[in-house]
Design an enzyme around this catalytic site. Structure first.
Site, PDB file in Angstrom:
ATOM      1  N   ASP A  44      -7.086  -1.446  -4.503  1.00 32.21           N
ATOM      2  CA  ASP A  44      -8.132  -1.089  -3.538  1.00 32.21           C
ATOM      3  C   ASP A  44      -9.067  -0.034  -4.118  1.00 32.21           C
ATOM      4  O   ASP A  44     -10.286  -0.098  -3.930  1.00 32.21           O
ATOM      5  CB  ASP A  44      -7.508  -0.538  -2.253  1.00 32.21           C
ATOM      6  CG  ASP A  44      -6.623  -1.530  -1.529  1.00 32.21           C
ATOM      7  OD1 ASP A  44      -6.864  -2.747  -1.657  1.00 32.21           O
ATOM      8  OD2 ASP A  44      -5.694  -1.080  -0.831  1.00 32.21           O
ATOM      9  N   ASP A  98       0.858  -1.189   0.000  1.00 32.81           N
ATOM     10  CA  ASP A  98       0.000   0.000   0.000  1.00 32.81           C
ATOM     11  C   ASP A  98       0.891   1.235   0.000  1.00 32.81           C
ATOM     12  O   ASP A  98       2.021   1.199   0.501  1.00 32.81           O
ATOM     13  CB  ASP A  98      -0.905   0.017   1.225  1.00 32.81           C
ATOM     14  CG  ASP A  98      -2.024  -1.007   1.162  1.00 32.81           C
ATOM     15  OD1 ASP A  98      -2.459  -1.346   0.046  1.00 32.81           O
ATOM     16  OD2 ASP A  98      -2.475  -1.453   2.235  1.00 32.81           O
TER      17      ASP A  98
END
Length: 164
Positions: free
Chosen positions: A141, A123
């Site tokens: 995401d 991330d």
């Protein structure tokens, strides 16, 4: 066979591939250029911050001991297969629904690939305001969230059309 890719939701599977490629490309850039936990301010409310997520959304089960890696990978592939089947059921007239499905598939496979190869999801996108930080996320995401929003919009849109 050509009908399958021109008259069903599978005609948008190129979008899944695009999401997967964009996701993996951006993650490779992060791995090559940003140290772990390094934050680079882009805007007063947005950073690139290299972090690893061993869990699911919002780091759910991140400290569960390792079994969650395989659990979330299996779920991602199972959901992708189910959504792929649903996408095949859509008609040529439907546009929003198969696009939503394609975004979800691309995002799910992007994060599942990370779990298989690295053991965690990479991330790097962080939104914040003063001392409040939204959990770090990535392109996959984002695609999953946009796909989910489109599913909800499509659900309400179709409900209104059925009531007319």
């Amino acid at each position: 066979m050509l009908k399958l890719f021109t008259e069903t939701g599978w005609r948008f599977l190129w979008l899944s591939v695009l999401v997967l490629v964009a996701d993996q490309y951006t993650k490779a850039l992060v791995l090559d250029n940003i140290e772990l936990y390094q934050a680079i301010q882009i805007l007063p409310f947005f950073n690139f911050t290299h972090v690893y997520n061993y869990g699911a959304a919002f780091s759910f089960l991140h400290d569960a001991g390792g079994w969650q890696r395989w659990f979330f990978t299996i779920i991602a592939f199972a959901v992708s297969a189910l959504v792929l089947w649903w996408s095949k059921q859509t008609t040529k007239q439907q546009i929003m629904l198969p696009i939503a499905f394609s975004l979800i598939i691309g995002g799910a496979i992007g994060n599942a690939y990370d779990r298989l190869v690295h053991g965690y999801v990479i991330d790097f996108l962080v939104l914040y305001y003063q001392d409040w930080y939204w959990p770090a996320f990535n392109v996959a995401d984002s695609a999953i969230c946009i796909g989910a929003v489109l599913l909800i919009i499509d659900m309400f849109k179709n409900k209104e059309e059925k009531n007319d």
